[in-house]
Structure formats: structure tokens, C-alpha cells
Design an enzyme around this catalytic site. Structure first.
Site, PDB file in Angstrom:
ATOM      1  N   LYS A  98      22.634  31.989  37.721  1.00 23.14           N
ATOM      2  CA  LYS A  98      22.999  31.110  38.829  1.00 23.14           C
ATOM      3  C   LYS A  98      23.898  31.928  39.743  1.00 23.14           C
ATOM      4  O   LYS A  98      24.984  32.333  39.357  1.00 23.14           O
ATOM      5  CB  LYS A  98      23.742  29.882  38.315  1.00 23.14           C
ATOM      6  CG  LYS A  98      24.346  29.023  39.430  1.00 23.14           C
ATOM      7  CD  LYS A  98      25.012  27.781  38.854  1.00 23.14           C
ATOM      8  CE  LYS A  98      25.943  27.139  39.870  1.00 23.14           C
ATOM      9  NZ  LYS A  98      26.609  25.954  39.342  1.00 23.14           N
ATOM     10  N   GLY A 159      33.572  19.784  41.801  1.00 22.36           N
ATOM     11  CA  GLY A 159      34.701  19.075  41.215  1.00 22.36           C
ATOM     12  C   GLY A 159      35.150  17.847  41.969  1.00 22.36           C
ATOM     13  O   GLY A 159      36.016  17.120  41.508  1.00 22.36           O
ATOM     14  N   ALA A 186      26.613  20.195  41.864  1.00 19.70           N
ATOM     15  CA  ALA A 186      27.985  20.052  42.366  1.00 19.70           C
ATOM     16  C   ALA A 186      28.190  18.755  43.118  1.00 19.70           C
ATOM     17  O   ALA A 186      27.424  18.370  44.000  1.00 19.70           O
ATOM     18  CB  ALA A 186      28.394  21.213  43.271  1.00 19.70           C
ATOM     19  N   GLY A 187      29.231  18.108  42.734  1.00 21.42           N
ATOM     20  CA  GLY A 187      29.661  16.926  43.454  1.00 21.42           C
ATOM     21  C   GLY A 187      29.143  15.620  42.896  1.00 21.42           C
ATOM     22  O   GLY A 187      29.649  14.550  43.259  1.00 21.42           O
ATOM     23  N   ASN A 208      28.640  18.850  35.737  1.00 20.11           N
ATOM     24  CA  ASN A 208      29.661  19.403  34.861  1.00 20.11           C
ATOM     25  C   ASN A 208      30.888  18.500  34.858  1.00 20.11           C
ATOM     26  O   ASN A 208      31.131  17.780  33.888  1.00 20.11           O
ATOM     27  CB  ASN A 208      30.032  20.829  35.276  1.00 20.11           C
ATOM     28  CG  ASN A 208      30.923  21.513  34.259  1.00 20.11           C
ATOM     29  OD1 ASN A 208      31.390  20.915  33.291  1.00 20.11           O
ATOM     30  ND2 ASN A 208      31.180  22.788  34.459  1.00 20.11           N
ATOM     31  N   THR A 209      31.625  18.495  35.969  1.00 17.65           N
ATOM     32  CA  THR A 209      32.906  17.792  36.027  1.00 17.65           C
ATOM     33  C   THR A 209      32.797  16.322  35.645  1.00 17.65           C
ATOM     34  O   THR A 209      33.641  15.797  34.907  1.00 17.65           O
ATOM     35  CB  THR A 209      33.495  17.896  37.447  1.00 17.65           C
ATOM     36  OG1 THR A 209      33.546  19.261  37.817  1.00 17.65           O
ATOM     37  CG2 THR A 209      34.883  17.293  37.504  1.00 17.65           C
TER      38      THR A 209
END
Lengths: 262, 66, 368
Positions: A98, A159, A186-187, A208-209
Site C-alpha cells: 500500500k 483517523g 480512511a475516514g 482501522n481506527t
């Protein structure tokens, strides 16, 4: 889940949800998170060893046979990303990478130009490149031309858990690049946002987050798995017709019946 | 005599191979990747590489990440 | 990909009529509910049954056009500089075996014609030649461009098939658009209609718009001459052609025109009847399929119909038209076809304003 299995970058994945392994207080929870997410693909980062941390290594927490997507986090330029990618591949866990080139410490936004350069180089070296990008159509086209296996547009800054702030731009990518897998990365803060991305036609999502920072990451991973499947099924089923406006009283085609057709 | 390991000045062990150094650190059997003086060195080479003063050694591994 | 024929060829054996017979109204409604159409959706909108949703299609087409083009219509006129032709296209007034006094304008005459047109306020011009590579050479075309640049800010060409290098030279000289009608996309029917002459080469003509894109033309217009072959298939092929060009050359403006066969010298009766309702179905279906693509309607259509089409997806119209060589300064010359709308530029502009549309005289300048 039969509907969500797919092939990408030369690998068979069991789910369209890819999870990140960062930000966990205790990495040993990862096997249960991955099981709940029903995924066999995860991202990892490359860092200098910390002798103390070598006791419980991340790879010990990831089931054997999982597909690894190392990222180039830490790279601020294409050159640094290429270096990290080569190090990652040297670990012998596959050729996925990535590309994450971020020179902005505040919003962690990717530098599309450097990402394109890194992708060109790494694709030439035989990597399966998954570039993390700010959704811009021209950049996406350049990444596809460079040989990327997919494009990974951000939904919102890393995040932030703010959902699909870039929805319209992602929609354009989906429309203009019908043969390229688009993985929203992301997000994404909630399962409903993951479902939204899949309903639009995204090939997959990365989270992830939202999972790592949940009170119960294992339960949240399960929620995401179901949301991703729901979104994918909805996309495959095709939305039905919605007749929203009543037909007005002065029709645009009324003139056709007023005159004799020639 | 010193060399640099992960950016830090480190005393250089006497007559040491890379494999020997890593073994002494308890890293030989771990999932690590070695970059010496800017070039990645394969595991099967570690036995035959002699460390020198001023060498720059990077020892990296996978960690959790998004 | 060797060209658009790779996309069209699979349809040569496709049973269009059987497909269209199976299309249901709920399927048409489902297509109209989609934001973005694929070619298969466009095909459904061309089905006979879809005409039952014509009003909905018109509304959607109007909304899409307003979003992407606003309430504007670009005006232009054709400038025929030569009617010499070595082709034998059976339906055309200029065909080689038609006897009439042919002319090719001298540069001074081009200038006079340009002045006459320019006085009407038009800034976009389309210049046309027949196919006579010996007389209407590319060098002659380049000379015409130099003359026309003095009077117009945008010059397009509708000439015979040229090479990529020719298009490049013309683009560099200031030509920003080219128009190329395939006339008939259905390959089996193309041959008998173009029995001899260079235009009988189906593939060379088909690939001309792509050569123009590669040569750097800013805009290309494609289309079939409706009436020569079953129109629904031709409409579909035209849409596929435009879609292909847009995908391959995203920086080029792609447009279509849906000209219907008109009376001309030698008289050629249409093989397929295309009524007004059909034309509206084609225009609105195409607009929904390709919301960013221009649609040009010429004076092959009569006044009353053109006025109604303004609101249904059209973005470009001709005005003050003569289809004869030098016809703006010499009205006695033979026409390629008989225009059905003889209104002047001023009259067209006035009509547009009554409908709440702004006539655009200049939308581009070749120096940009």
C-alpha cells in the site's frame, strides 16, 4: 460469505473488508477481530525494530495464510516509499504494497503526485501496488496507467471517523474507471458508512481506527463485516425505480400529438 | 570502533558477522529485514557479511498499521 | 483496441428486434432511475416500448442538459467551399454522377462568403467540401482556415476522411472541431449506398473521428444519416461510437448530430421512416446516456420542430443556412440538400430568447 469473496492483486480474499492492525492497545485481540471481520487481508506497517516489542510480534497475531498489505507509512516522498516497499517485500510475505506518501502531519493527506511516481516505480518492479490517494480523477487515471492493482481513495482524513466526505469524488472515480477496483480507505467511522461505499459500487473498504478505537473492537468488526456484505448485496441487486416527480400538466412532448407525424 | 544501528551509534563487536551480531541481540530467529549501507541483504547472506566500522545497519520488521 | 469497430462488430449479428421486443416498461423505468447509464441501458431506451415514457425521458433530458449546458444554444452556420466530389453516394445531391455546375471557391470568394456570414454575428463556422482530394486538397483547406480565422473565433470542418497527420496540421492551424457522419453504421447496408469512390471504405471513414482525436482536434461530431438504415440501430451505434471516443479521449468534446434524410437533387427515398416522435426518442435517450455530450440539430429539420427540440437536449443549431457553395453570397448555386428552416441568425436568436434560452455566438477562440 460467498457474495463477498473476490480476487485481486493475484490473491483470493474472503471478504471485501480489509482491516488495519494499528492503534490497538493490545495486539493479541487481532485474531478475534479478524475472525469477526471475516477477513483474511490486513495491513501492517514497516518500522525499525524495538527490541522490547519483539516478544509479541504482529505476525504472531495474524493467522498464517492471511494476505498481508504492508504500507509505506512514514514515507514523505516517492523515493522513501519505494525504499520501504522493497524492505517490506524482503520479509518474504508477498508482493502487495500500500503506497502511502504523506508529508502533512496535520491531516495526513496523501501526496498524489509522489504516490504516482512511487506506483510507477514499484509496478515496474513487480509489486502489486495499492495506492492510497486523495480522490482526484486525473491522479486515479495516472495510477491505473502506472499499473496499480486498485486505487484507494480516502473517504475522509485518516483517523477522523468522518465518513464519506469525498463521496462525490469517489462516485466520479467509480463512474469513470469501471474496470478498476476502488477500495475506499480512511475516514470510515461507522458500519453504515462502509455499507454506503459498497452500495455505490466500491470493490472494498479498509477500516482501522473505527474498529481499533471502539469499546468492543470484536463486536465492531462483526458489525462492519455485516455492513460490507449488505452494501455489496444491495449493489448487486440494483436499486429499484423511484418515480419522484409527478408528470407536469404542460408536457414537453405534447407537440408531437398536436401535429401530424412525418 | 562503532557503527550505526537504526540510526544510533553502537559499539562494533570484534570480528563479527552480521548473523553473529543479530544472534547476540536475540533477533536471528525473528521476522526481520536487514538493510546494510542502503542495500537489502537476504537472510542467506548474513553469515558471510562482516560488519565494519561506520556501517549503517537498519533492522526493520512489520508492526501494526493502517 | 484497434478502433471503434471492435466495439461495434459484436453487434452485427445481434438480434436487436428480438431484444427490444422483450424490454418491459418496468425495465425502462429502472433505467430512468439510474444516475449513470451504460450502453445496455441506452439500448433499452431506444426500444419501441420506451416511447411510452417519452415525456419522462424528455423531462430527464431537459434537466440533464440544463445542469451541464445551462439554457444556452450555440449558433453556427455551414460554409460550403466546394461541391466537387468523386464519390457515388446514392442519396446525396453532390454525388459524382449528378450533373450540375460545380464550384470550388477561390480564397477571395471564401473571404466574401465569410464576410457575409460574419455580418450576421456568427463566430462559429463549419466549412465543408465534397470529396475531391485533387481539388479540395488539405493545402487548400489550410488556406481557407487562414482566411476564416480573420472572421471567426471557432472553425470546424466537415470534409472527407483525412489522415491523423492531416488532422494534426489542421488542428495546429486553428481548426478546433471536425464532423464526420458515418451515414450508415450497419456495415452490411453501407456498401450498396456507397458503391464507389474513396468513401466506399467503411473502416477508413469509421476511424476518422478517432484519427482526429489523436491529431489533437478539440471536438468531434459523429452521427448517422437517419433514414438510410433502421434508425434505432443507427442511433445505438452512434451512441456507442460517441461513448467509445469519450472513454478513449477524455479530453475531447464529443458531440452527435441526428440528421434525417432530406429531398435533394436526384431524389433518394428513405429506406426507414423516422418520424418526429422517433427523433425525440433518439435525442432524449442519447442525452440521458451521455449527459456531457453536445447534440447538434441542423436545418434538415423544419422550423416548428426545431423550436420544440430546443428544450429537449439540443445544444447547437445552425442558422442563416445555405447548403450551396458560396450560397451566402451567391444564392443560385446547387444545394447539397434543401433546408427546411430558412430563418436568419437574427430570427433564430429571437426565437431562442422567447424560450428563455441564450444564443451563444462565441464559446471558444482558436487562439486559446
Amino acid at each position: 460469505m460467498m457474495t463477498t469473496a473476490w480476487e485481486i492483486g493475484g490473491q483470493k480474499l474472503s471478504s471485501r473488508l480489509i482491516v488495519g492492525t494499528g492503534k490497538y492497545g493490545d495486539q493479541s485481540i487481532l485474531p478475534r477481530v479478524m475472525a469477526a471481520a471475516q477477513t483474511n487481508a490486513v495491513t501492517v506497517a514497516v518500522r525499525r525494530i524495538n527490541p522490547a516489542g519483539m516478544q509479541e510480534h504482529i505476525l504472531d497475531c495474524i493467522p498464517k495464510g492471511a494476505v498481508l498489505m504492508p504500507n509505506t507509512s512514514g514515507a514523505r516522498t516517492a523515493e522513501e516509499a519505494v525504499r520501504i516497499a522493497r524492505l517490506a517485500r524482503a520479509a518474504g510475505c508477498g508482493d502487495w504494497i500500500k503506497v502511502e506518501v504523506i508529508a502533512d502531519a496535520r491531516y495526513l493527506l496523501p501526496d498524489n503526485a509522489e504516490t504516482i511516481k512511487a506506483t510507477e516505480q514499484l509496478a515496474r518492479e513487480g509489486f502489486q501496488v495499492f495506492p492510497y490517494m486523495n480522490p482526484d480523477l486525473y491522479a486515479a487515471r495516472a495510477l491505473v496507467a502506472a499499473g496499480a492493482a486498485a486505487v484507494m481513495p480516502l473517504g475522509a482524513p485518516i483517523g477522523s471517523n468522518r465518513g464519506l466526505q469525498t463521496k462525490e469524488m469517489i462516485r466520479i472515480l467509480l463512474g469513470e474507471l469501471p474496470d478498476t477496483p476502488v477500495i475506499v480507505d480512511a475516514g470510515i467511522g461507522r458500519p453504515s458508512e462502509a455499507a454506503e461505499a459498497m452500495e455505490m459500487g466500491a470493490a472494498g473498504v479498509m477500516v482501522n481506527t473505527a474498529i481499533a478505537s471502539a469499546n468492543d473492537p470484536v463486536l465492531m468488526a462483526e458489525a462492519f463485516a455485516r455492513a460490507v456484505e449488505a452494501g455489496r448485496l444491495a449493489y448487486l441487486a440494483g436499486a429499484g425505480a423511484r418515480r419522484e416527480e409527478a408528470v407536469a400538466s404542460s408536457p414537453l412532448t405534447g407537440f408531437l400529438s398536436r401535429e401530424a407525424n412525418r | 570502533m562503532a557503527f550505526i544501528v537504526n540510526g544510533e551509534q553502537t559499539p562494533l563487536p570484534n570480528a563479527g558477522t552480521l548473523a553473529g551480531y543479530l544472534a547476540a541481540q536475540g533477533l536471528l530467529d525473528k521476522h526481520i529485514v536487514i538493510e546494510l549501507n542502503g542495500a537489502i541483504r537476504r537472510r542467506d547472506e548474513w553469515d558471510s557479511i562482516l560488519l565494519q566500522a561506520g556501517d549503517a545497519l537498519e533492522i526493520v520488521t512489520f508492526v501494526g498499521g493502517g | 483496441m484497434s478502433g471503434v469497430y471492435d466495439v461495434l462488430q459484436p453487434y452485427e449479428a445481434f438480434d436487436f428486434d428480438a431484444f427490444w421486443a422483450e424490454v418491459t416498461l418496468p425495465e425502462v423505468d429502472a433505467v430512468l432511475a439510474k444516475e449513470r447509464l451504460q450502453p445496455a441501458d441506452y439500448l433499452k431506451l431506444l426500444a419501441p416500448v420506451a416511447a411510452e415514457r417519452l415525456e419522462e425521458m424528455a423531462r430527464r433530458a431537459q434537466a440533464e442538459t440544463r445542469k451541464h449546458f445551462g439554457r444556452t444554444i450555440q449558433l453556427f452556420t455551414p460554409l460550403y467551399v466546394s461541391d466537387y466530389c468523386i464519390n457515388g453516394c446514392v442519396y446525396c445531391g453532390f454525388r459524382h454522377n449528378n450533373e450540375f455546375r460545380r464550384r470550388q471557391l477561390t480564397l477571395a470568394e471564401v473571404d466574401a462568403e465569410a464576410r457575409a456570414i460574419s455580418r450576421t454575428g456568427l463566430k462559429h463556422v463549419l466549412f465543408l467540401t465534397g470529396e475531391h482530394p485533387g481539388k479540395s486538397t488539405v493545402a487548400y483547406m489550410l488556406d481557407c482556415v487562414e482566411v476564416l480565422k480573420r472572421h471567426f473565433s471557432s472553425i470546424s470542418i466537415e470534409v472527407y476522411s483525412l489522415t491523423e497527420d492531416d488532422y494534426r496540421a489542421l488542428a495546429a492551424a486553428g481548426v478546433d472541431g471536425m464532423t464526420m457522419y458515418q451515414e450508415v453504421y450497419q456495415r452490411a447496408l453501407y456498401g450498396p449506398l456507397h458503391p464507389w469512390g474513396p468513401k466506399s471504405d467503411y473502416l477508413y471513414r469509421l476511424n476518422a473521428p478517432e484519427r482526429a482525436c489523436r491529431g489533437g482536434m478539440r471536438s468531434v461530431t459523429v452521427g448517422a444519416l437517419l433514414g438510410l438504415a433502421p434508425w434505432r440501430r443507427e442511433a445505438f451505434y452512434t451512441g456507442l461510437h460517441a461513448y467509445y471516443l469519450q472513454q478513449q479521449y477524455p479530453g475531447t468534446e464529443v458531440q452527435i448530430a441526428p440528421p434525417r434524410l432530406r429531398p435533394c437533387l436526384g431524389g433518394f427515398p428513405p429506406a426507414d421512416a423516422v418520424n418526429d416522435r422517433d427523433l425525440v426518442q433518439y435525442i432524449t435517450a442519447y442525452r440521458i446516456f451521455m449527459p456531457h455530450s453536445g447534440i447538434c440539430v441542423s436545418t434538415r429539420e423544419r422550423q416548428g420542430l426545431r423550436d420544440e427540440l430546443v428544450q429537449l437536449g439540443v445544444t447547437k443549431m445552425s442558422a442563416g443556412v445555405s447548403t450551396a457553395v458560396g450560397g451566402h453570397s451567391h444564392p443560385e448555386q446547387e444545394e447539397q440538400f434543401e433546408p427546411a428552416d430558412g430563418r436568419s441568425v437574427a430570427e433564430m436568436a429571437a426565437m431562442l430568447k422567447t424560450k428563455g434560452y441564450q444564443p451563444l455566438f462565441q464559446d471558444w477562440h482558436y487562439q486559446l
